[in-house]
Write a protein that holds these residues in place. Structure first.
Motif, short mmCIF file in Angstrom:
data_model
loop_
_atom_site.label_atom_id
_atom_site.label_comp_id
_atom_site.label_asym_id
_atom_site.label_seq_id
_atom_site.Cartn_x
_atom_site.Cartn_y
_atom_site.Cartn_z
N THR A 44 11.99 -13.59 -65.41
CA THR A 44 13.17 -12.64 -65.29
C THR A 44 14.14 -13.20 -64.33
O THR A 44 15.42 -13.20 -64.40
CB THR A 44 12.94 -11.22 -65.44
OG1 THR A 44 12.38 -11.26 -66.67
CG2 THR A 44 14.25 -10.41 -65.61
N ASP A 45 13.74 -13.03 -63.02
CA ASP A 45 14.49 -13.13 -61.89
C ASP A 45 14.90 -14.60 -61.68
O ASP A 45 16.09 -14.87 -61.19
CB ASP A 45 13.67 -13.08 -60.56
CG ASP A 45 13.09 -11.67 -60.32
OD1 ASP A 45 14.07 -10.67 -60.88
OD2 ASP A 45 12.20 -11.27 -59.94
N LEU A 46 14.32 -15.71 -62.49
CA LEU A 46 14.90 -17.01 -62.43
C LEU A 46 15.96 -17.25 -63.72
O LEU A 46 16.53 -18.36 -63.87
CB LEU A 46 13.71 -17.84 -62.56
CG LEU A 46 12.87 -18.18 -61.37
CD1 LEU A 46 11.43 -19.00 -61.71
CD2 LEU A 46 13.43 -18.80 -60.21
N GLY A 47 15.91 -16.22 -64.64
CA GLY A 47 17.03 -16.25 -65.53
C GLY A 47 16.44 -16.97 -66.75
O GLY A 47 17.01 -17.43 -67.85
N GLU A 77 4.86 -13.48 -67.93
CA GLU A 77 5.37 -12.06 -67.63
C GLU A 77 5.09 -11.33 -68.96
O GLU A 77 4.99 -11.76 -70.21
CB GLU A 77 6.99 -12.47 -67.65
CG GLU A 77 7.57 -11.12 -67.52
CD GLU A 77 9.10 -11.53 -67.55
OE1 GLU A 77 9.91 -11.35 -68.35
OE2 GLU A 77 9.52 -11.87 -66.08
N LEU A 78 4.54 -10.17 -68.81
CA LEU A 78 4.24 -9.45 -69.77
C LEU A 78 5.32 -8.98 -70.72
O LEU A 78 6.67 -8.76 -69.99
CB LEU A 78 3.78 -7.96 -69.09
CG LEU A 78 3.59 -6.68 -70.13
CD1 LEU A 78 2.20 -6.92 -70.96
CD2 LEU A 78 3.14 -5.42 -69.37
N TRP A 79 5.10 -9.05 -71.87
CA TRP A 79 6.23 -8.79 -73.05
C TRP A 79 5.99 -7.25 -73.66
O TRP A 79 6.75 -6.44 -73.78
CB TRP A 79 6.13 -9.90 -73.98
CG TRP A 79 7.28 -9.55 -75.01
CD1 TRP A 79 7.31 -9.34 -76.24
CD2 TRP A 79 8.85 -10.14 -74.61
NE1 TRP A 79 8.36 -9.57 -76.76
CE2 TRP A 79 9.51 -9.84 -75.99
CE3 TRP A 79 9.45 -10.72 -73.45
CZ2 TRP A 79 10.98 -10.19 -76.08
CZ3 TRP A 79 10.79 -10.55 -73.56
CH2 TRP A 79 11.55 -10.52 -74.93
N ALA A 80 4.62 -7.26 -73.99
CA ALA A 80 4.40 -5.95 -74.73
C ALA A 80 2.65 -5.57 -74.53
O ALA A 80 2.08 -6.75 -74.40
CB ALA A 80 4.72 -5.77 -76.17
N PHE A 81 2.41 -4.49 -74.94
CA PHE A 81 1.00 -4.34 -74.80
C PHE A 81 0.42 -3.02 -75.57
O PHE A 81 1.20 -2.34 -75.95
CB PHE A 81 0.36 -4.00 -73.44
CG PHE A 81 0.91 -2.66 -72.84
CD1 PHE A 81 0.09 -1.44 -73.02
CD2 PHE A 81 1.99 -2.69 -72.23
CE1 PHE A 81 0.48 -0.32 -72.22
CE2 PHE A 81 2.37 -1.47 -71.71
CZ PHE A 81 1.66 -0.44 -71.71
N THR A 82 -0.75 -2.97 -76.19
CA THR A 82 -1.31 -1.75 -76.94
C THR A 82 -2.67 -1.60 -76.06
O THR A 82 -3.07 -2.09 -75.07
CB THR A 82 -1.27 -2.03 -78.28
OG1 THR A 82 -2.37 -3.01 -78.66
CG2 THR A 82 -0.14 -2.43 -79.02
N GLU A 83 -3.45 -0.98 -76.81
CA GLU A 83 -4.91 -0.52 -76.15
C GLU A 83 -5.60 -1.84 -75.89
O GLU A 83 -6.20 -1.83 -74.58
CB GLU A 83 -5.60 0.19 -77.19
CG GLU A 83 -4.88 1.68 -77.32
CD GLU A 83 -5.70 2.63 -78.25
OE1 GLU A 83 -6.85 2.29 -78.67
OE2 GLU A 83 -5.05 3.65 -78.75
#
Length: 157
Positions: free
Chosen positions: A153-156, A77-83
């Motif tokens: 996230t959906d799985l908690g 799962e994506l947490w954060a990103f930059t360029e």
């Protein structure tokens, strides 16, 4: 750009999510040679306490990993990103040769070159013993997680 792996940096939220899902799908295919092609030829890795670089080392690492982690299934799962960087959180389930089940939780930091190949990967991972009945990742494997299977996230998680 024959070695290009879209989506390419700079990332947007949408393209970063696509990049994460492509990585998840690749790893769930459990083909070390195919997975290694998503990384630069001199890609640098830290995976738990293992530090190495280069596609041959990636292939060797993944071959050994998937030989001991049976029925491996992964969700990222994506947490954060930059360029040109992406941070993900992930969990995967597997059992060992004795049949004991585990869920591994972790975070990865990725850095990409202009062709969308990962040039740096740092992974921190912890294993938790689970019972077979506590498994949450249930789909036909090897292969990608079905689109209708819940994410972390959906799985908690």
């Amino acid at each position: 750009m024959s070695d290009a792996r879209p989506p390419l940096p700079p990332f947007t939220r949408e393209t970063a999510i696509r990049k994460v899902r492509a990585a998840e799908d690749g790893w769930n295919g459990r083909d070390p040679h195919k997975v290694a092609l998503a990384y630069t030829p001199d890609s640098r890795w830290r995976n738990r306490s293992a530090i190495f670089s280069g596609r041959p080392a990636i292939v060797a690492f993944l071959t050994e990993k998937w030989a001991r982690e049976h029925e491996y299934r992964l969700i990222k799962e994506l947490w954060a990103f930059t360029e040109n960087r992406i941070a993900v959180r992930f969990a995967y389930e597997f059992h060992d040769a004795a049949g004991a089940w585990f869920r591994a939780y972790g975070n990865e930091n990725w850095e990409f070159d202009a062709n969308g190949l990962m040039q740096v990967r740092h992974a921190s991972i912890n294993d938790l013993a689970i019972t077979e009945s506590e498994r949450l990742f249930r789909w036909d494997a090897p292969g990608p997680r079905p689109d209708d299977h819940p994410g972390l996230t959906d799985l908690g998680l």
